[in-house]
Design a protein around this motif. Structure first.
Motif, short mmCIF file in Angstrom:
data_model
loop_
_atom_site.label_atom_id
_atom_site.label_comp_id
_atom_site.label_asym_id
_atom_site.label_seq_id
_atom_site.Cartn_x
_atom_site.Cartn_y
_atom_site.Cartn_z
N UNK A 254 0.83 -1.22 0.00
CA UNK A 254 0.00 0.00 0.00
C UNK A 254 0.87 1.27 0.00
N UNK A 255 0.24 2.43 -0.24
CA UNK A 255 0.96 3.70 -0.34
C UNK A 255 1.51 4.18 1.00
N UNK A 256 1.00 3.62 2.06
CA UNK A 256 1.48 4.04 3.39
C UNK A 256 2.83 3.43 3.74
N UNK A 257 3.35 2.56 2.86
CA UNK A 257 4.62 1.88 3.13
C UNK A 257 5.72 2.56 2.33
N UNK A 258 6.83 2.90 3.02
CA UNK A 258 7.99 3.47 2.32
C UNK A 258 9.12 2.46 2.37
N UNK A 273 11.92 -1.22 5.65
CA UNK A 273 10.74 -0.41 5.34
C UNK A 273 10.36 0.47 6.53
N UNK A 274 9.59 1.51 6.22
CA UNK A 274 8.97 2.35 7.25
C UNK A 274 7.47 2.36 7.00
N UNK A 275 6.68 1.99 7.99
CA UNK A 275 5.24 1.85 7.81
C UNK A 275 4.55 1.85 9.17
N UNK A 276 3.22 2.07 9.19
CA UNK A 276 2.47 1.99 10.45
C UNK A 276 2.50 0.58 11.02
N UNK A 277 2.49 0.48 12.35
CA UNK A 277 2.58 -0.82 13.02
C UNK A 277 1.42 -1.72 12.62
N UNK A 282 -0.78 -6.52 9.55
CA UNK A 282 -1.67 -7.06 8.52
C UNK A 282 -0.87 -7.69 7.38
N UNK A 283 0.23 -7.03 6.98
CA UNK A 283 1.04 -7.56 5.88
C UNK A 283 1.68 -8.90 6.25
N UNK A 284 2.23 -8.99 7.45
CA UNK A 284 2.87 -10.24 7.87
C UNK A 284 1.87 -11.38 7.91
N UNK A 285 0.67 -11.11 8.42
CA UNK A 285 -0.36 -12.16 8.43
C UNK A 285 -0.70 -12.61 7.02
N UNK A 286 -0.80 -11.61 6.12
CA UNK A 286 -1.15 -11.94 4.73
C UNK A 286 -0.03 -12.73 4.05
N UNK A 287 1.21 -12.25 4.24
CA UNK A 287 2.35 -12.92 3.58
C UNK A 287 2.57 -14.33 4.14
N UNK A 288 2.46 -14.47 5.43
CA UNK A 288 2.69 -15.79 6.02
C UNK A 288 1.63 -16.81 5.60
N UNK A 289 0.42 -16.30 5.37
CA UNK A 289 -0.63 -17.22 4.89
C UNK A 289 -0.40 -17.59 3.43
N UNK A 305 4.79 8.25 17.22
CA UNK A 305 3.44 7.80 17.60
C UNK A 305 2.57 9.03 17.79
N UNK A 306 1.53 9.20 16.97
CA UNK A 306 0.61 10.34 17.09
C UNK A 306 -0.76 9.91 16.62
N UNK A 307 -1.80 10.49 17.28
CA UNK A 307 -3.18 10.16 16.92
C UNK A 307 -3.40 8.64 16.91
N UNK A 308 -2.77 7.95 17.89
CA UNK A 308 -2.94 6.51 18.05
C UNK A 308 -2.38 5.71 16.87
N UNK A 309 -1.54 6.31 16.04
CA UNK A 309 -0.91 5.63 14.91
C UNK A 309 0.58 5.53 15.19
N UNK A 310 1.09 4.31 15.31
CA UNK A 310 2.49 4.08 15.62
C UNK A 310 3.23 3.72 14.32
N UNK A 311 4.27 4.49 13.99
CA UNK A 311 5.06 4.26 12.78
C UNK A 311 6.39 3.64 13.20
N UNK A 312 6.83 2.59 12.45
CA UNK A 312 8.05 1.88 12.82
C UNK A 312 8.96 1.73 11.62
N UNK A 313 10.25 1.66 11.92
CA UNK A 313 11.25 1.20 10.96
C UNK A 313 11.42 -0.30 11.19
N UNK A 314 11.30 -1.08 10.12
CA UNK A 314 11.31 -2.53 10.29
C UNK A 314 12.32 -3.17 9.32
N UNK A 315 13.00 -4.17 9.83
CA UNK A 315 13.90 -4.98 9.02
C UNK A 315 13.32 -6.40 8.96
#
Length: 321
Positions: A254-258, A273-277, A282-289, A305-315
């Motif tokens: 999705x567009x929310x993923x950098x 990647x950098x994306x909301x938690x 949701x992506x990991x659940x989809x990919x693992x299935x 973290x703002x407005x209850x949206x947590x953004x993370x850097x993930x490897x």
């Protein structure tokens, strides 16, 4: 507020006229309203008095206050059984001035001052003269585009020295009756308010537009970077099924993923990647299935973290056994 170079002062006496430069005007002493002779001079005497005027300036002052003894004007005082409203004061003063001078209203210059008395009474002091007499008194100083105010001694004395600004002196000066003056003042105030409101609104709108423009430009740049990376990966010749499947997953993000980077060696790959938690979950659940035989190792760090949206850097390290 002390006198400044905004104006100079000329003072009439019985036999001479004293001119005060703007630098010495603040030291002007308190004037006795009846210091001069009891009757006003005729035209010949006034000419002799005006001949005594000496100025050391080559250029006449653009703003001048002319002070005259009260005896040179028609003065009157009357007690009223109520305070006259400010809006009606000029008209009331004009009526008394006409009765005192026996001059038509259109040929009369006057000033006034109202004092409150006990029991709701008021005292109204009126100073008046003909427009012609006012013109003669100001004639030696009057020049095109120059301003000249005629003020009685007592009116001058009623103003504290620190408040003798030009605008305050205008209120004490003799002038003709102007019935539309209050309306002009209101109109001027409304125009200034409208101008300031227009400047404020346009300034705010311009600042908001520039902010949106900058945000839009930054978003377009980030989006183009993602598209360029996806295009580069799509154009690369990849023969390994593992990598083809992983690229298909990345291209459908999705567009929310950098995407920061993607590296792979055979059936091993690492995604940064950098994306909301929540999107990550949701992506990991989809990919693992979709790929139950793949192994996943996730390392994430909270960025904001703002407005209850947590953004993370993930490897994400993924490999096929």
């Amino acid at each position: 507020m002390r006198l400044t170079s905004a104006y100079s002062v000329a003072v009439y006496h019985a036999e001479y006229c004293t001119f005060y430069e703007s630098s010495t005007a603040p030291a002007l002493a308190r004037l006795d309203p009846f210091f001069s002779q009891d009757i006003r001079p005729d035209s010949h005497q006034l000419a002799l008095i005006q001949s005594t005027i000496v100025t050391r300036r080559k250029n006449k002052p653009t703003r001048l206050i002319v002070l005259v003894p009260d005896a040179w004007l028609s003065t009157s005082q009357c007690q009223i059984d109520h305070l006259v409203p400010v809006s009606l004061l000029p008209l009331a003063a004009l009526s008394y001035a006409v009765e005192t001078t026996f001059l038509p209203p259109e040929t009369l210059s006057f000033s006034f001052q109202q004092h409150s008395l006990p029991n709701q009474f008021a005292e109204l002091a009126i100073f008046a003269c003909s427009n012609e007499w006012r013109k003669q008194l100001c004639e030696p100083f009057k020049r095109p585009s120059h301003q000249c105010l005629l003020i009685p001694f007592s009116q001058w004395n009623s103003m504290p020295e620190r408040s003798r600004s030009w605008s305050q002196c205008q209120k004490k000066a003799l002038a003709t009756y102007q019935p539309d003056k209050p309306q002009r003042r209101v109109n001027r105030l409304l125009w200034w308010s409208l101008l300031m409101a227009s400047v404020l609104i346009n300034g705010s709108a311009s600042a908001y537009f520039l902010t949106l423009q900058q945000q839009s430009a930054q978003t377009l740049i980030e989006r183009q970077q993602i598209l360029n990376q996806q295009t580069t990966w799509s154009s690369s010749r990849v023969d390994h099924p593992f990598i083809e499947t992983l690229l298909a997953m990345v291209q459908s993000l999705p567009r929310s993923v950098r995407i920061v980077s993607m590296t792979h060696v055979d059936a091993n790959a690492t995604l940064l990647m950098t994306l909301p938690q929540q999107v990550l979950t949701d992506l990991l659940n989809q990919w693992q299935s979709q790929t139950p035989t793949w192994q996943w190792r996730i390392e994430s760090t909270v960025v904001s973290a703002s407005n209850r949206t947590e953004v993370v850097d993930v490897s994400i390290h993924v490999f096929e056994p």
